[in-house]
Design a protein around this motif. Structure first.
Motif, PDB file in Angstrom:
ATOM      1  N   ALA A 142       0.835  -1.205   0.000  1.00 18.06           N
ATOM      2  CA  ALA A 142       0.000   0.000   0.000  1.00 18.06           C
ATOM      3  C   ALA A 142       0.871   1.257   0.000  1.00 18.06           C
ATOM      4  N   VAL A 143       1.968   1.224   0.763  1.00 18.66           N
ATOM      5  CA  VAL A 143       2.881   2.373   0.785  1.00 18.66           C
ATOM      6  C   VAL A 143       3.570   2.526  -0.566  1.00 18.66           C
ATOM      7  N   LEU A 144       4.083   1.432  -1.124  1.00 20.84           N
ATOM      8  CA  LEU A 144       4.764   1.497  -2.418  1.00 20.84           C
ATOM      9  C   LEU A 144       3.830   1.969  -3.523  1.00 20.84           C
ATOM     10  N   ASN A 145       2.567   1.601  -3.405  1.00 19.61           N
ATOM     11  CA  ASN A 145       1.597   1.971  -4.436  1.00 19.61           C
ATOM     12  C   ASN A 145       1.330   3.477  -4.466  1.00 19.61           C
ATOM     13  N   LEU A 146       1.718   4.175  -3.418  1.00 19.10           N
ATOM     14  CA  LEU A 146       1.596   5.635  -3.414  1.00 19.10           C
ATOM     15  C   LEU A 146       2.589   6.286  -4.372  1.00 19.10           C
ATOM     16  N   PHE A 147       3.678   5.566  -4.685  1.00 21.69           N
ATOM     17  CA  PHE A 147       4.747   6.127  -5.504  1.00 21.69           C
ATOM     18  C   PHE A 147       4.866   5.466  -6.877  1.00 21.69           C
ATOM     19  N   THR A 148       4.324   4.274  -7.015  1.00 22.32           N
ATOM     20  CA  THR A 148       4.377   3.556  -8.291  1.00 22.32           C
ATOM     21  C   THR A 148       3.192   2.614  -8.370  1.00 22.32           C
ATOM     22  N   ASP A 149       2.803   2.262  -9.585  1.00 22.09           N
ATOM     23  CA  ASP A 149       1.719   1.306  -9.756  1.00 22.09           C
ATOM     24  C   ASP A 149       2.252  -0.083  -9.447  1.00 22.09           C
ATOM     25  N   ILE A 150       1.925  -0.586  -8.284  1.00 28.44           N
ATOM     26  CA  ILE A 150       2.481  -1.855  -7.829  1.00 28.44           C
ATOM     27  C   ILE A 150       2.103  -3.009  -8.753  1.00 28.44           C
ATOM     28  N   SER A 151       0.993  -2.868  -9.493  1.00 31.06           N
ATOM     29  CA  SER A 151       0.536  -3.967 -10.344  1.00 31.06           C
ATOM     30  C   SER A 151       1.335  -4.100 -11.631  1.00 31.06           C
ATOM     31  N   SER A 152       2.153  -3.121 -11.973  1.00 33.46           N
ATOM     32  CA  SER A 152       2.936  -3.213 -13.203  1.00 33.46           C
ATOM     33  C   SER A 152       4.429  -3.010 -12.985  1.00 33.46           C
ATOM     34  N   ASN A 153       4.831  -2.802 -11.745  1.00 35.81           N
ATOM     35  CA  ASN A 153       6.239  -2.586 -11.422  1.00 35.81           C
ATOM     36  C   ASN A 153       6.786  -3.840 -10.752  1.00 35.81           C
ATOM     37  N   ARG A 154       7.469  -4.681 -11.535  1.00 32.39           N
ATOM     38  CA  ARG A 154       7.962  -5.951 -10.999  1.00 32.39           C
ATOM     39  C   ARG A 154       9.001  -5.753  -9.909  1.00 32.39           C
ATOM     40  N   SER A 155       9.833  -4.732 -10.012  1.00 32.30           N
ATOM     41  CA  SER A 155      10.833  -4.491  -8.977  1.00 32.30           C
ATOM     42  C   SER A 155      10.158  -4.189  -7.641  1.00 32.30           C
ATOM     43  N   ALA A 156       9.142  -3.332  -7.674  1.00 34.22           N
ATOM     44  CA  ALA A 156       8.411  -3.017  -6.447  1.00 34.22           C
ATOM     45  C   ALA A 156       7.705  -4.255  -5.910  1.00 34.22           C
ATOM     46  N   TRP A 157       7.205  -5.066  -6.825  1.00 37.43           N
ATOM     47  CA  TRP A 157       6.500  -6.297  -6.452  1.00 37.43           C
ATOM     48  C   TRP A 157       7.432  -7.229  -5.678  1.00 37.43           C
ATOM     49  N   TRP A 158       8.614  -7.532  -6.261  1.00 35.44           N
ATOM     50  CA  TRP A 158       9.538  -8.476  -5.647  1.00 35.44           C
ATOM     51  C   TRP A 158      10.265  -7.890  -4.447  1.00 35.44           C
ATOM     52  N   TYR A 159      10.776  -6.661  -4.595  1.00 35.63           N
ATOM     53  CA  TYR A 159      11.578  -6.110  -3.507  1.00 35.63           C
ATOM     54  C   TYR A 159      10.713  -5.607  -2.354  1.00 35.63           C
ATOM     55  N   LYS A 515      17.207 -10.703 -12.868  1.00 36.46           N
ATOM     56  CA  LYS A 515      16.936  -9.744 -13.940  1.00 36.46           C
ATOM     57  C   LYS A 515      15.888 -10.276 -14.908  1.00 36.46           C
ATOM     58  N   GLN A 516      15.921 -11.564 -15.191  1.00 39.27           N
ATOM     59  CA  GLN A 516      14.940 -12.156 -16.090  1.00 39.27           C
ATOM     60  C   GLN A 516      13.535 -12.044 -15.527  1.00 39.27           C
ATOM     61  N   TYR A 517      13.414 -12.241 -14.244  1.00 37.83           N
ATOM     62  CA  TYR A 517      12.097 -12.118 -13.607  1.00 37.83           C
ATOM     63  C   TYR A 517      11.626 -10.666 -13.608  1.00 37.83           C
ATOM     64  N   LEU A 518      12.542  -9.743 -13.350  1.00 38.44           N
ATOM     65  CA  LEU A 518      12.150  -8.342 -13.190  1.00 38.44           C
ATOM     66  C   LEU A 518      11.849  -7.644 -14.511  1.00 38.44           C
ATOM     67  N   LYS A 519      12.363  -8.176 -15.617  1.00 37.04           N
ATOM     68  CA  LYS A 519      12.137  -7.504 -16.899  1.00 37.04           C
ATOM     69  C   LYS A 519      10.750  -7.793 -17.469  1.00 37.04           C
ATOM     70  N   ASN A 520      10.022  -8.713 -16.851  1.00 38.32           N
ATOM     71  CA  ASN A 520       8.658  -9.019 -17.294  1.00 38.32           C
ATOM     72  C   ASN A 520       7.781  -7.781 -17.122  1.00 38.32           C
ATOM     73  N   THR A 521       7.157  -7.341 -18.191  1.00 39.76           N
ATOM     74  CA  THR A 521       6.331  -6.123 -18.141  1.00 39.76           C
ATOM     75  C   THR A 521       4.833  -6.421 -18.099  1.00 39.76           C
ATOM     76  N   THR A 522       4.470  -7.711 -18.063  1.00 44.05           N
ATOM     77  CA  THR A 522       3.053  -8.060 -17.983  1.00 44.05           C
ATOM     78  C   THR A 522       2.482  -7.578 -16.658  1.00 44.05           C
ATOM     79  N   PRO A 523       1.379  -6.833 -16.665  1.00 47.37           N
ATOM     80  CA  PRO A 523       0.784  -6.385 -15.401  1.00 47.37           C
ATOM     81  C   PRO A 523       0.447  -7.571 -14.495  1.00 47.37           C
TER      82      PRO A 523
END
Length: 535
Positions: A142-159, A515-523
């Motif tokens: 919820a905090v990360l989603n204030l700064f980026t769309d968590i549903s399409s940002n794989r780095s934010a998703w994983w990290y 890097k292979q996991y994070l480069k996925n751009t699928t929402p």
């Protein structure tokens, strides 16, 4: 001897040391552990932890504990049915009205990943691994989603999940320290907490990704701290029940310590608790024994009741019964796929030998510091009154060792004794009788230090190099295949030796996989489609 007499004869845990250094020790334990967990800058990518992240994002975006394939198309494999017998694989990078119409007509069909399970609600799927982990990651997302769309940002998703996992695991180490401090001096308590936090696979596995077991370990440790405080803090039983209730929400095996602790608290009735100065009902000055208004077992049950209701309601709504879990359904399905009648088929002696002494999975190989926990489990029974709160934790360890009879006792593609990570916190607390009896001996401190340093070194190797693929499938020798399973017992081809001698190349391989996991751009999840039929 009556219950009241038994309780009166029990030795009470030691109180806290009020020195400044003692007060700062839990902060130091947290900082050391959290710093170690995050220093590599990695996350541990793979399939199991995707369930926690996917359903955490889904809960944030769709406010639902289940999802339909159109809301997470990237989590599925798809086939387009053009004619009877003519199915064409389709890769979906987005979702639109065209795909939506084909899906609801039955022409676009999803293939279910193992970390999702069908529910009794048509078109809705739930997490195989329950709702505890998605709930714990929700605040961070919820905090990360204030700064980026968590549903399409794989780095934010994983990290985001990695930070959550590191916080929870470091927090678990702190509660191990606080629980040990009820019995032993500050320094051995801190070293014990670090033995758990840095000397077991709590570092290499639990802290590196949001597995089901990550919040489970946190709430088990929290519950253990409240448990050893019950005799001196009347409300501790309430918080203890809540902690073990949340642990069960994270992992079904949480029912084992929850029930055993309840039986222990039942044995304590009628309760008499130590009131500290100023905390007695009459505002007492001297800290006298005062009867508790509620038996501790009832207070404990009251704390766990909301979580039991939530879990029962969730299971009933999605699986048709309060006693059926997604993990149980998937385990049965996997058993059918492997052609086995029961997933509990490994002989106990064989599985235990592997989980304790295998060069590539043995707890005594990866974390020999835990040997003091097994010794302490024996010593506990020499003074059962003195160490009474440790008894339900000890029995929990013994019961959860049944994981050795699982069909793949080695835990698949992993690092170290994955099946025994859950008992690491309780095993650490079982070191208490050993510390009390022998810590003053120089040889004891020397042996403890040597085993701790070795255990930490093994975890450093794993945390920085292991991507769970390289050794487990080296040259196509998949350890999940019977013909290559002997590798688990090889000294020359052990997992630790491989990663230690291939440190740089394994490190580079791990970063490449990330890097292979994070480069996925699928929402990760997509919005609801206008005009979409209701499931």
């Amino acid at each position: 001897m009556g219950k009241a007499s038994r309780q009166k004869g029990q030795a009470r845990p030691t109180g806290r040391d009020g020195s400044p250094s003692s007060r700062w020790l839990p902060v130091m334990v947290f900082v050391l552990c959290f710093g170690a967990y995050t220093l590599n800058g990695d996350t541990l990518v793979g399939g199991d932890q995707e369930a926690s992240m996917l359903f955490g994002v889904n809960l944030l975006k769709h406010h639902s504990l289940s999802l339909a394939p159109p809301h997470a198309p990237g989590a599925f494999s798809w086939e387009l049915k053009r004619a009877p017998g003519d199915h064409v694989p389709v890769t979906l990078t987005h979702w639109n009205n065209k795909w939506n119409a084909l899906y609801w007509k039955g022409q676009l069909q999803p293939s279910l990943p193992y970390f999702m399970v069908p529910t009794v609600r048509p078109g809705q799927y739930a997490s195989t691994f329950g709702i505890g982990s998605p709930l714990t990651v929700l605040p961070v997302y919820a905090v990360l989603n204030l700064f980026t769309d968590i549903s399409s940002n794989r780095s934010a998703w994983w990290y985001g999940a990695k930070v959550t996992a590191s916080l929870l695991t470091a927090g678990a180490a702190v509660f191990i320290f606080l629980a040990m401090r009820r019995f032993v001096p500050p320094l051995p308590a801190a070293l014990g907490a670090l033995a758990f936090g840095l000397g077991t696979c709590a570092w290499t596995l639990s802290s590196q990704a949001l597995w089901q077991q990550t919040p489970y370990l946190f709430f088990l440790s929290l519950g253990a701290w409240w448990l050893v405080s019950v005799e001196t803090r009347p409300r501790a039983a309430l918080y203890c029940g809540a902690a073990f209730g949340m642990a069960t929400l994270c992992r079904p095996t949480g029912i084992v310590p929850a029930v055993l602790v309840g039986l222990y608290l039942l044995w304590l009735a009628p309760p008499r608790v130590r009131c500290f100065p100023g905390s007695a009902p009459d505002g007492g000055k001297g800290g006298t024994d005062q009867p508790s208004a509620w038996p501790p077992v009832l207070t404990y049950a009251l704390g766990g009741l909301p979580f039991a209701i939530l879990l029962g309601t969730y299971n009933t709504y999605y699986f048709g019964s309060p006693f059926v879990s997604g993990q149980e359904i998937v385990a049965e399905w996997l058993g059918q796929q492997k052609g086995i009648t029961s997933v509990w088929q490994t002989p106990l002696a064989e599985g235990l030998a592997g989980l304790l002494f295998s060069p590539s999975r043995g707890l005594m190989v990866y974390s020999p510091i835990m040997v003091f926990g097994f010794i302490g489990a024996v010593l506990t029974w020499r003074s059962p009154r003195k160490f009474a709160p440790l008894i339900p934790l000890q029995i929990t360890v013994l019961v959860l060792m049944v994981a050795a009879t699982w069909s793949d006792w080695w835990g698949g593609w992993t690092y170290g004794p994955r099946r025994l990570v859950d008992v690491g916190g309780f095993l650490t607390l079982l070191m208490i009788p050993v510390i009390i009896r022998s810590w003053s001996a120089r040889w004891m401190r020397g042996v403890f230090a040597a085993l701790l340093l070795y255990s930490v070194a093994v975890q450093v190797v794993g945390a920085w190099t292991c991507n769970v693929v390289d050794w487990n499938n080296k040259n196509g020798m998949d350890i999940d295949k019977p013909e290559y399973r002997s590798r688990l017992w090889s000294l020359s081809d052990s997992q630790i030796v491989y990663y230690a001698t291939h440190f740089q190349s394994a490190r580079a391989s791990k970063q490449k996989v990330i890097k292979q996991y994070l480069k996925n751009t699928t929402p990760i999840v997509v919005p609801h489609i206008a005009g979409e039929p209701s499931p």
